[in-house]
Design a protein around this motif. Sequence first.
Motif, PDB file in Angstrom:
ATOM      1  N   PRO A  31       0.822  -1.207   0.000  1.00  0.00           N
ATOM      2  CA  PRO A  31       0.000   0.000   0.000  1.00  0.00           C
ATOM      3  C   PRO A  31       0.862   1.267   0.000  1.00  0.00           C
ATOM      4  CG  PRO A  31      -0.703  -1.523   1.717  1.00  0.00           C
ATOM      5  CD  PRO A  31       0.612  -2.007   1.222  1.00  0.00           C
ATOM      6  N   THR A  32       0.571   2.187  -0.876  1.00  0.00           N
ATOM      7  CA  THR A  32       1.286   3.464  -0.869  1.00  0.00           C
ATOM      8  C   THR A  32       0.854   4.262   0.353  1.00  0.00           C
ATOM      9  OG1 THR A  32      -0.444   4.515  -2.187  1.00  0.00           O
ATOM     10  CG2 THR A  32       1.408   3.527  -3.383  1.00  0.00           C
ATOM     11  N   GLY A  33       1.785   5.030   0.890  1.00  0.00           N
ATOM     12  CA  GLY A  33       1.469   5.873   2.032  1.00  0.00           C
ATOM     13  C   GLY A  33       1.330   5.145   3.344  1.00  0.00           C
ATOM     14  N   ILE A  34       1.582   3.825   3.348  1.00  0.00           N
ATOM     15  CA  ILE A  34       1.385   3.061   4.577  1.00  0.00           C
ATOM     16  C   ILE A  34       2.326   3.529   5.676  1.00  0.00           C
ATOM     17  CG2 ILE A  34       2.963   1.216   3.849  1.00  0.00           C
ATOM     18  CD1 ILE A  34      -0.296   0.717   5.827  1.00  0.00           C
ATOM     19  N   GLY A  35       3.543   3.952   5.288  1.00  0.00           N
ATOM     20  CA  GLY A  35       4.505   4.384   6.293  1.00  0.00           C
ATOM     21  C   GLY A  35       4.088   5.635   7.024  1.00  0.00           C
ATOM     22  N   ALA A  36       3.339   6.494   6.358  1.00  0.00           N
ATOM     23  CA  ALA A  36       2.873   7.730   6.998  1.00  0.00           C
ATOM     24  C   ALA A  36       1.465   7.580   7.565  1.00  0.00           C
ATOM     25  CB  ALA A  36       2.902   8.879   5.993  1.00  0.00           C
ATOM     26  N   GLY A  37       0.844   6.428   7.325  1.00  0.00           N
ATOM     27  CA  GLY A  37      -0.496   6.194   7.845  1.00  0.00           C
ATOM     28  C   GLY A  37      -1.552   7.054   7.200  1.00  0.00           C
ATOM     29  N   ASN A  38      -1.383   7.388   5.916  1.00  0.00           N
ATOM     30  CA  ASN A  38      -2.306   8.344   5.299  1.00  0.00           C
ATOM     31  C   ASN A  38      -2.955   7.834   4.017  1.00  0.00           C
ATOM     32  OD1 ASN A  38      -0.173   8.400   3.555  1.00  0.00           O
ATOM     33  ND2 ASN A  38       0.325  10.574   3.813  1.00  0.00           N
ATOM     34  N   ASN A  39      -3.142   6.534   3.895  1.00  0.00           N
ATOM     35  CA  ASN A  39      -3.790   5.964   2.713  1.00  0.00           C
ATOM     36  C   ASN A  39      -5.236   5.617   3.052  1.00  0.00           C
ATOM     37  OD1 ASN A  39      -4.763   4.196   0.695  1.00  0.00           O
ATOM     38  ND2 ASN A  39      -2.682   3.607   0.125  1.00  0.00           N
ATOM     39  N   GLY A 211      17.959   1.186   4.531  1.00  0.00           N
ATOM     40  CA  GLY A 211      18.992   2.135   4.942  1.00  0.00           C
ATOM     41  C   GLY A 211      18.718   3.555   4.505  1.00  0.00           C
ATOM     42  N   GLN A 212      17.698   3.743   3.669  1.00  0.00           N
ATOM     43  CA  GLN A 212      17.384   5.072   3.153  1.00  0.00           C
ATOM     44  C   GLN A 212      16.161   5.704   3.808  1.00  0.00           C
ATOM     45  OE1 GLN A 212      16.955   4.511  -1.094  1.00  0.00           O
ATOM     46  NE2 GLN A 212      18.734   3.155  -1.195  1.00  0.00           N
ATOM     47  N   VAL A 213      15.514   4.987   4.710  1.00  0.00           N
ATOM     48  CA  VAL A 213      14.241   5.481   5.236  1.00  0.00           C
ATOM     49  C   VAL A 213      14.407   6.588   6.271  1.00  0.00           C
ATOM     50  CG1 VAL A 213      12.979   3.358   4.761  1.00  0.00           C
ATOM     51  CG2 VAL A 213      14.167   3.619   6.949  1.00  0.00           C
ATOM     52  N   ALA A 219      12.029  13.973   6.550  1.00  0.00           N
ATOM     53  CA  ALA A 219      11.239  14.805   5.639  1.00  0.00           C
ATOM     54  C   ALA A 219       9.748  14.797   5.985  1.00  0.00           C
ATOM     55  CB  ALA A 219      11.435  14.326   4.205  1.00  0.00           C
ATOM     56  N   GLY A 220       9.390  14.053   7.015  1.00  0.00           N
ATOM     57  CA  GLY A 220       7.992  13.990   7.414  1.00  0.00           C
ATOM     58  C   GLY A 220       7.138  13.074   6.556  1.00  0.00           C
ATOM     59  N   LEU A 221       7.784  12.205   5.770  1.00  0.00           N
ATOM     60  CA  LEU A 221       7.068  11.311   4.872  1.00  0.00           C
ATOM     61  C   LEU A 221       6.858   9.931   5.471  1.00  0.00           C
ATOM     62  CD1 LEU A 221       8.911  12.230   1.536  1.00  0.00           C
ATOM     63  CD2 LEU A 221       6.718  13.113   2.392  1.00  0.00           C
ATOM     64  N   PHE A 222       7.347   9.731   6.679  1.00  0.00           N
ATOM     65  CA  PHE A 222       7.252   8.435   7.326  1.00  0.00           C
ATOM     66  C   PHE A 222       6.978   8.652   8.806  1.00  0.00           C
ATOM     67  CE2 PHE A 222       7.879   4.118   8.378  1.00  0.00           C
ATOM     68  CZ  PHE A 222       8.043   3.370   7.221  1.00  0.00           C
ATOM     69  N   LYS A 223       6.039   7.909   9.358  1.00  0.00           N
ATOM     70  CA  LYS A 223       5.742   7.955  10.792  1.00  0.00           C
ATOM     71  C   LYS A 223       5.719   6.525  11.310  1.00  0.00           C
ATOM     72  CE  LYS A 223       2.891  12.163  10.667  1.00  0.00           C
ATOM     73  NZ  LYS A 223       1.598  12.750  11.075  1.00  0.00           N
ATOM     74  N   ARG A 224       6.641   6.216  12.177  1.00  0.00           N
ATOM     75  CA  ARG A 224       6.698   4.859  12.717  1.00  0.00           C
ATOM     76  C   ARG A 224       5.586   4.659  13.734  1.00  0.00           C
ATOM     77  NH1 ARG A 224       9.551   0.305  11.591  1.00  0.00           N
ATOM     78  NH2 ARG A 224      10.921   0.216  13.392  1.00  0.00           N
ATOM     79  N   ASN A 251       6.761  12.457  14.058  1.00  0.00           N
ATOM     80  CA  ASN A 251       7.180  11.384  13.164  1.00  0.00           C
ATOM     81  C   ASN A 251       6.994  10.002  13.786  1.00  0.00           C
ATOM     82  OD1 ASN A 251       9.370  11.173  14.899  1.00  0.00           O
ATOM     83  ND2 ASN A 251      10.817  12.140  13.486  1.00  0.00           N
ATOM     84  N   ILE A 252       6.137   9.935  14.805  1.00  0.00           N
ATOM     85  CA  ILE A 252       5.637   8.654  15.280  1.00  0.00           C
ATOM     86  C   ILE A 252       4.119   8.752  15.292  1.00  0.00           C
ATOM     87  CG2 ILE A 252       7.681   8.293  16.694  1.00  0.00           C
ATOM     88  CD1 ILE A 252       5.993   8.692  19.161  1.00  0.00           C
ATOM     89  N   ARG A 253       3.468   7.607  15.249  1.00  0.00           N
ATOM     90  CA  ARG A 253       2.012   7.622  15.219  1.00  0.00           C
ATOM     91  C   ARG A 253       1.457   6.484  16.060  1.00  0.00           C
ATOM     92  NH1 ARG A 253      -0.382   3.942  11.459  1.00  0.00           N
ATOM     93  NH2 ARG A 253       1.160   2.809  10.194  1.00  0.00           N
ATOM     94  N   PHE A 254       0.185   6.640  16.422  1.00  0.00           N
ATOM     95  CA  PHE A 254      -0.546   5.612  17.138  1.00  0.00           C
ATOM     96  C   PHE A 254      -1.774   5.225  16.309  1.00  0.00           C
ATOM     97  CE2 PHE A 254       1.512   8.246  20.433  1.00  0.00           C
ATOM     98  CZ  PHE A 254       2.355   7.296  20.980  1.00  0.00           C
ATOM     99  N   THR A 255      -2.455   4.181  16.706  1.00  0.00           N
ATOM    100  CA  THR A 255      -3.638   3.741  15.976  1.00  0.00           C
ATOM    101  C   THR A 255      -4.730   4.799  16.062  1.00  0.00           C
ATOM    102  OG1 THR A 255      -3.109   1.437  16.498  1.00  0.00           O
ATOM    103  CG2 THR A 255      -5.346   1.909  15.743  1.00  0.00           C
TER     104      THR A 255
END
Length: 262
Positions: A31-39, A211-213, A219-224, A251-255
Motif C-alpha cells: 500500500p502506498t502511504g502506509i509508512g505515513a499512515g495516510n492511505n 537504509g534510506q528510510v 522529511a515527514g514522509l514516514f511515521k513509525r 514522526n511517530i504515530r498511534f492507531t
Amino acid sequence: MLLYDHPFSPYGQKVRIMLREKGLAFTQSLPTGIGAGNNDDYARHNPRMEVPALVVDDAHTLYDSSVILEYLEDAHPSPALRPADPLERARCRMIEEVCDTHYEAINWGLGEVRFFGRGADRVDDFRAVAQKETAQLQAWLSGHLSASGWLSGSDFGWADLCAAPYVMMSGIFGFAPERGTPLSDWLERVRQRPSVEATFAEAKTQVEPMGQVAALLDAGLFKRQYRDHRLEWMIRAGGIDVVTQGLAKDNIRFTDLARFAS
C-alpha cells in the motif's frame, strides 16, 4: 487472494509462509502511504493502517496476521499446520503470541536505531538491552523444541512458521542463535523449506532500501507506529526521550480509532 504486505514485515512473512505451504495462489501489493499512515483507500481494508491484510474476495478482507492464519487453516485444512491435540494447539498459539509481541518489539526497536536513526547517541546501550533480551527469548524458544527438533511437535507447523521470521530478523541485526545450538539447527532446517526460503529472500532484498528510510522520516514522509509492546520496549530500554522527541517532531504515530468508525 490479494495480500497487502511489506517484505520486511514479520507479520506478513508468516502469512506468506503459510500461503505457500498450503499451495494457495496469491498476489502481493504494498500500500502506498502506509509508512505515513495516510492511505484512506487502504484504511478500508485495515483501519489499523498496518500490514498484512488479506482480501479473500470482493466482500471480505481480513487483517491481523493471527486472524489470517486461523482463517487459512480453517478454510484450507490440508496440509494441516495446527497440531491435532488441543493442548499442543494452545502451545503453538502461545509461542505465536510471545513472538508477535515481546520478540517483535525487540527487532522493531533495533530497526528504530539502525534504519531510522533514533537514539543515535546511545546505539550501544539499546543494542545491549536487545542482545540480552533476544538471548532470553531464544532460550525460551529452545525450551519448546520437541524431540523431533520442531516447535510445533513432530513436524514443521504453526509455531515454526510463526517464530521463524523473528529469529531470522535477529540474524539481520547481529543476534542470530549461536551456531551449533538446537535453535540454530532448527533455523537451518526451517530455511530449507521452499516456502520459508522464498519468504526470507524477499525480506533480505529490503535490507539495503531500509537504509534510506531515515531521510523519509526527517522529511515527514514516514511515521513509525508506536503501539503496545513496541512502546513498552523503547521505554524499558531507556528511550522514553526517543518517544517524546518523536511526538514533538510528529514522526511517530498511534492507531487512529476514528478509522474504525468511517
